[in-house]
Design an enzyme around this catalytic site. Structure first.
Site, PDB file in Angstrom:
ATOM      1  N   HIS A   1       1.945   2.286   3.596  1.00 34.65           N
ATOM      2  CA  HIS A   1       1.506   0.983   3.103  1.00 34.65           C
ATOM      3  C   HIS A   1       2.174   0.628   1.776  1.00 34.65           C
ATOM      4  CE1 HIS A   1      -1.711  -1.842   1.480  1.00 34.65           C
ATOM      5  NE2 HIS A   1      -1.443  -2.365   2.662  1.00 34.65           N
TER       6      HIS A   1
ATOM      7  N   ARG B   1     -11.862  -9.061  -4.541  1.00 33.48           N
ATOM      8  CA  ARG B   1     -11.878 -10.245  -3.687  1.00 33.48           C
ATOM      9  C   ARG B   1     -12.865 -10.140  -2.540  1.00 33.48           C
ATOM     10  NH1 ARG B   1      -7.048 -10.263  -0.281  1.00 33.48           N
ATOM     11  NH2 ARG B   1      -8.428  -9.400   1.308  1.00 33.48           N
TER      12      ARG B   1
END
Length: 742
Positions: free
Chosen positions: A466, A595
């Site tokens: 990632h 978030r």
């Protein structure tokens, strides 16, 4: 290390799935906000629908799999998979009702005020509109459709994942005694399929279905009743109105749309797969036909038709969502882009030139002079694309190495990598085939790169790669120099216009050596004995974060100032949260911008009273990861690809990198501080688990995203007068505010 018995009690954590649902509610709030331009509000409602689809296909599907195998281990909040499913079911039904209340009661009336109309039911068409719709059906829709009847000889078809379909109950017309047209076909059909033996269902077909074709527009503009207006009808309504033309000689008893969500969580046995690429391709084909886990129907659906769908799809009552409105609200994303209504949309922002670069100068020369900080989408993504593009053409470049997780469908970076290989450079690319929902796209890119002569890696067994890193090896007068790009987001030029991310371009020797070690580890499984500046998961990134948090804790215990500020997408790692609790209990002030998912609870007496959590939902998707530690005044700032989640720290290859240049460090701290002062788009987590908007006083309003847009444009404007200046732009000043709206 945090004391597990004190700081790891289940009551100190939120369930991650329920926390995600709260995040989708925050997105839904944007669709309700009358201060946001109307067509932008349609986009936010569309996003909540696509978010919910993915949530069911992956998260809910995974929990259902656990329940089926009697897995009863509790999560960090003390909930078994079955308990989670029951809570999710209740909350998602409430969420869907809220979505459609927003659509029916707020958005449709607001659209009507602007003379934009959506016909939800074909019965509402005027005579002129009905004729137009019928003509459209004959010329554009009918040739594409494949009606499928179900009887004893024709089994229930496989309904594709996420496809919109129309189901119908049919009855042979009793008055039709003429067997010339239909009898001959039926006799011939039965002779092939039933050995000539008639069965009742061969005469009276009771169920049929047709897929609403995704190759056609979901909504169609039709003549309006009045001038200066636009009227649209949904494709499924056009098909419903003309369903009799698909099943001639049958009486239509009832007809309703339906939509199926299936388990799309791939199960890949990497250890046993001889070829990972081929194994993923094989598994991708199964995604369309996984177990049905959710059925969406109109709330007025015929109960007989619903029972047929229930039986054939083998779906439980609790997994049926009866909806008051059109199924699949993702069509609103395209509807928000209809022409002629710019006044109903936010003005499109154009990413500005990078503050720390001069576009007309050689990129490698500039990086050699100083590290470069990039802040997307406020600043253009072009430097990242140009970094690879220039390297592909530069005769002094010997090698390019890059990790790719998600890239755009027409990626200029892929083209540059292929060109570099064709130019004789050593090109090594790790294409992560397991990037969820991008697997097929990545397989195609991997094959293209291999054909161009690139050395393509598919990642490590059991781990997703990632990390976002590019290494360029260049031969220069004073020897070999390594140039590195490190980022918080993907090498995707399309999403770089929509996601907030940060990047660093550097040729620091220590980072260059670490970058080489990363690629050697990925390609040859060789882990270096020592790392210079980079922290890599899953090797020791978790330990590094725990160490940094513990250092602040120790400063606080010794009576010194101690602060942690961090921004990420999600926070659900129990070890990190426990360490934060311990630091907070010791007196460390911790301010977080998270978030989405947040499993940490604030306001626990003696545990988390020193922790604040904000979530920012705005025009751009907050995606950057920033970590600040006060370090007794010797501030340290890090950025990277990893959230504080178990999967990032334990099951992925991630990179955390320091920002050490004093000017750039100051810039990152400034960015973090502005987001912590956002009182327009930020919601603050409360002790009761709810999120509330922050108040602003007078004119002291801070929308961090608009702030950074204005700041980037101001830098561009100042450059017109001092084009070669790299002087720090003085940010706007605001008094701090942080009151909670009641």
């Amino acid at each position: 290390m945090a004391n597990k018995s004190i700081y790891s009690k289940p009551e100190y954590f939120y369930n991650r799935e329920l926390s995600w649902i709260l995040f989708n509610y925050r997105v839904l709030e944007e669709a309700k906000d009358k201060d946001i331009p109307l067509l932008d509000r349609l986009k936010f409602l569309s996003i909540t629908a696509s978010n919910l689809d993915e949530f069911f296909m992956i998260r809910v599907a995974s929990l259902k799999d656990m329940v089926q195998v009697n897995y009863t281990k509790k999560d960090i909040a003390g909930m078994t998979p079955q308990m989670q499913l029951e809570a999710i079911n209740k909350k998602t039904h409430e969420l869907v009702k809220d979505q459609y209340d927003t659509y029916n009661k707020l958005l449709l009336p607001s659209l009507a005020k602007e003379n934009i109309y959506i016909i939800d039911h074909h019965e509402d068409l005027t005579k002129e509109q009905a004729q137009y719709v019928d003509n459209y059906f004959r010329s554009e829709v009918y040739p594409v459709l494949t009606p499928m009847a179900v009887d004893s000889s024709r089994p229930f078809p496989l309904i594709r994942n996420k496809s919109l379909n129309i189901g119908a109950l049919l009855k042979t017309k009793q008055h039709d005694k003429n067997e010339e047209n239909k009898g001959q076909f039926r006799e011939l059909y039965m002779s092939h399929n039933n050995n000539g033996k008639k069965k009742k269902n061969d005469v009276d077909i009771d169920f049929a279905t047709v897929q609403v074709p995704s190759v056609l527009p979901r909504f169609v503009e039709i003549p309006s009743k009045k001038e200066d207006s636009k009227t649209f009808i949904l494709l499924e309504q056009i098909i419903e109105k003309n369903i009799d033309k698909l099943f001639v000689n049958y009486e239509i008893l009832s007809v309703f749309p339906y939509r199926v969500m299936r388990n799309a969580d791939l199960t890949i046995e990497e250890d046993e797969a001889a070829d990972l690429l081929m194994e993923i391709e094989r598994q991708l084909k199964k995604r369309q036909w996984g177990e049905a886990i959710r059925l969406e129907v109109e709330d007025s659906i015929d109960e007989r038709l619903l029972q047929t769908l229930k039986d054939k799809l083998q779906i439980n009552e609790v997994d049926i969502f009866k909806i008051n409105g059109p199924l699949d609200l993702t069509f609103l994303m395209k509807l928000s882009g209809i022409s002629g209504y710019d006044s109903l949309r936010s003005k499109k922002y154009t990413p500005q030139p990078a503050k720390w670069l001069h576009g007309e100068e050689n990129l490698f020369d500039q990086i050699r002079e100083h590290d470069v900080l990039l802040h997307h989408p406020y600043e253009t993504f072009d430097p990242v694309v140009d970094f690879v593009k220039q390297a592909s053409k530069d005769p002094n470049v010997l090698a390019i190495k890059q990790t790719l997780y998600r890239v755009s469908s027409n990626s200029p970076i892929i083209s540059s990598l292929a060109e570099a290989a064709e130019n004789g450079k050593q090109v090594t690319v790790l294409v992560e085939l397991k990037a969820r929902f991008d697997e097929e796209n990545n397989i195609n890119w991997a094959r293209k790169l291999e054909k161009a002569g690139c050395h393509v890696l598919y990642g490590l067994v059991g781990l997703k790669t990632h990390s976002k890193i590019t290494l360029v090896v260049r031969k220069e007068e004073d020897g070999i120099r390594r140039y590195v790009h490190l980022g918080t987001g993907n090498y995707n030029d399309s999403t770089a216009k929509l996601y907030t991310d940060m990047g660093l371009l550097t040729c620091q020797k220590a980072i260059g050596e670490d970058a080489t070690a990363v690629f050697n580890m990925l390609s040859g499984y060789s882990e270096p004995a020592v790392w210079n500046k980079l922290s890599v998961a899953p090797i020791w990134l978790r330990d590094r974060f725990i160490q940094l948090i513990a250092r602040e804790r120790d400063f606080a215990k010794n009576g010194k100032k101690a602060f942690i500020k961090a921004k990420m997408n999600s926070l659900c790692d129990p070890g990190i949260i426990s360490a934060l609790y311990e630091a907070s209990a010791a007196g460390v002030k911790i301010d977080l911008v998270v978030r989405g998912i947040c499993c940490l609870k604030v306001g626990i007496p003696g545990i988390s009273e020193n922790i604040t959590v904000r979530s920012i939902v705005g025009d751009f998707l907050e995606h950057s990861r920033i970590y600040y530690f006060h370090n007794n005044g010797f501030e340290e700032v890090y950025m990277g690809s990893a959230d504080w989640m178990p999967r990032n720290l334990d099951k992925r290859v991630e990179i955390l990198f320091p920002v050490e240049d004093p000017a750039l460090k100051e810039e990152v701290i400034h960015i973090l501080d502005i987001q912590l002062r956002d009182n327009m788009k930020a919601r603050q987590l409360q002790a009761d688990g709810t999120y509330r908007r922050l108040k602003y006083r007078g004119k002291d309003k801070i929308d961090s995203q608009k702030y950074f847009c204005a700041e980037a444009m101001a830098v561009t404007e100042s450059r017109k007068h001092t084009p070669h200046s790299l002087r720090k732009f003085e940010p706007l000043t605001h008094e701090d505010s942080g009151e909670i709206e009641s």
